[in-house]
Design a protein around this motif. Structure first.
Motif, PDB file in Angstrom:
ATOM      1  N   CYS A 139       1.212  -1.170   0.669  1.00 21.74           N
ATOM      2  CA  CYS A 139      -0.001  -0.430  -0.421  1.00 21.74           C
ATOM      3  C   CYS A 139       0.786   1.741   0.457  1.00 21.74           C
ATOM      4  O   CYS A 139       0.463   2.161  -0.686  1.00 21.74           O
ATOM      5  CB  CYS A 139      -0.851  -0.164   1.193  1.00 21.74           C
ATOM      6  SG  CYS A 139      -2.006   1.239   0.998  1.00 21.74           S
ATOM      7  N   ARG A 142       2.780   1.798  -3.818  1.00 17.47           N
ATOM      8  CA  ARG A 142       1.474   2.539  -4.523  1.00 17.47           C
ATOM      9  C   ARG A 142       0.579   3.991  -4.317  1.00 17.47           C
ATOM     10  O   ARG A 142       0.611   4.323  -4.694  1.00 17.47           O
ATOM     11  CB  ARG A 142       0.241   1.033  -4.332  1.00 17.47           C
ATOM     12  CG  ARG A 142       0.405  -0.136  -4.728  1.00 17.47           C
ATOM     13  CD  ARG A 142      -0.885  -0.984  -5.453  1.00 17.47           C
ATOM     14  NE  ARG A 142      -1.550  -0.997  -3.833  1.00 17.47           N
ATOM     15  CZ  ARG A 142      -1.736  -2.029  -3.376  1.00 17.47           C
ATOM     16  NH1 ARG A 142      -0.557  -3.464  -3.761  1.00 17.47           N
ATOM     17  NH2 ARG A 142      -2.602  -1.863  -2.092  1.00 17.47           N
ATOM     18  N   SER A 143       0.937   4.279  -3.630  1.00 12.79           N
ATOM     19  CA  SER A 143       0.006   5.528  -1.847  1.00 12.79           C
ATOM     20  C   SER A 143       1.227   6.269  -2.205  1.00 12.79           C
ATOM     21  O   SER A 143       1.230   7.725  -2.089  1.00 12.79           O
ATOM     22  CB  SER A 143      -0.771   4.950  -1.438  1.00 12.79           C
ATOM     23  OG  SER A 143       0.041   4.709  -0.217  1.00 12.79           O
TER      24      SER A 143
END
Length: 308
Positions: A139, A142-143
């Motif tokens: 996460c 990706r962010s």
């Protein structure tokens, strides 16, 4: 804000009054219970030693008492979530009922965030912790666009490491395959930082001021330090009453000892030696007297910090 409405039964979920009233309702749940009854919020565990038929009847008698208590206080147990977990080798695995329904037995259950099975084998818990930390790392990648050390390192410490260190005194890895599984997550996290991907793992740790999670002496110091912190709380801190049932003080008149030796037992099963209440005794007995005799400030939020 919603409009005012009369509340004829119960209280709105999420209100401040809800937990206070719930604690009042369940406060007398252990009345007349001789077995161990543990409560945490709305989770209740009834534990007892069952090596004879009398022990089985005692457990069933207490379950019937809990059912009557719930009926009188207009409470309900969620029977779908009630499970029986048999512990120990050669358990007779008796069946029990709550009210008129039989309770299903379970080989493993999630207990306050830990996956515990009937053999106290924590490999599944280690795999679960690794999976959670891996998902958090994915996460983050990706962010978060930035790969600077000032951005990735705090995220790693705040979001990933808590999953790998939560209640590690209980499920601390002992096998090399479990250690390597968790170590690979930190290895991947350090590779995401800009300018460090081409370096060896040890060099990346040195530049980031980190250490290996599970290998060599660093992990041993981390685990033993956490064990001593928890043991100090049970023996001389906030949980002293509970510690009386976990540890036995050894009778020793040696002048060179710390004056608070714990009795070390002998066990046939190797897994028993790795439990917290067993492995911490060796570290505790080696502490100097001035550490064992340390006093805890009354308002200290983390009373075990003095041990480290």
């Amino acid at each position: 804000m919603s409009k005012w409405r009369p509340v004829t039964s119960g209280v709105p979920q999420g209100s401040v009054l809800g937990p206070a009233l719930f604690n009042i309702f369940v406060r007398d749940m252990d009345s007349g219970i001789e077995c161990t009854l543990s409560n945490f919020a709305n989770d209740t565990k009834l534990c007892g030693v069952v090596d004879t038929l009398e022990g089985r009847d005692a457990i069933q008698r207490h379950l019937d008492r809990l059912e009557r208590w719930a009926h009188v206080d207009l409470m309900k147990f969620n029977r779908a979530k009630c499970k029986v977990r048999h512990m120990g080798r050669g358990s007779p695995k008796h069946k029990y009922r709550l009210g008129r329904e039989w309770i299903e037995s379970s080989r493993e259950e999630n207990d306050l965030g830990l996956l515990v099975d009937e053999k106290l084998n924590m490999s599944r818990q280690r795999a679960l912790a690794a999976q959670k930390a891996n998902c958090i790392l994915g996460c983050i990648k990706r962010s978060v666009i930035s790969r600077l050390r000032e951005v990735i390192l705090p995220l790693h410490s705040a979001l990933m490491r808590p999953h790998l260190e939560y209640c590690v005194q209980l499920w601390g890895p002992q096998h090399k395959k479990d250690m390597d599984l968790l170590e690979r997550i930190q290895r991947r996290a350090t590779r995401t930082i800009r300018g460090l991907k081409h370096l060896f793992y040890e060099d990346r740790l040195r530049k980031l001021g980190l250490f290996r999670l599970l290998n060599h002496d660093n992990w041993r110091r981390e685990v033993s330090g956490g064990d001593l912190t928890a043991a100090f709380q049970y023996l001389k801190g906030a949980y002293e009453k509970t510690g009386e049932g976990l540890f036995t003080r050894a009778c020793s008149d040696r002048t060179r000892s710390n004056g608070f030796k714990l009795k070390e037992g002998r066990f046939r099963l190797h897994i028993r030696k790795k439990l917290f209440t067993m492995r911490v005794k060796r570290h505790w007995n080696r502490l100097p007297r001035e550490v064992v005799d340390a006093q805890i400030p009354w308002k200290c939020s983390r009373p075990g910090w003095m041990v480290l």
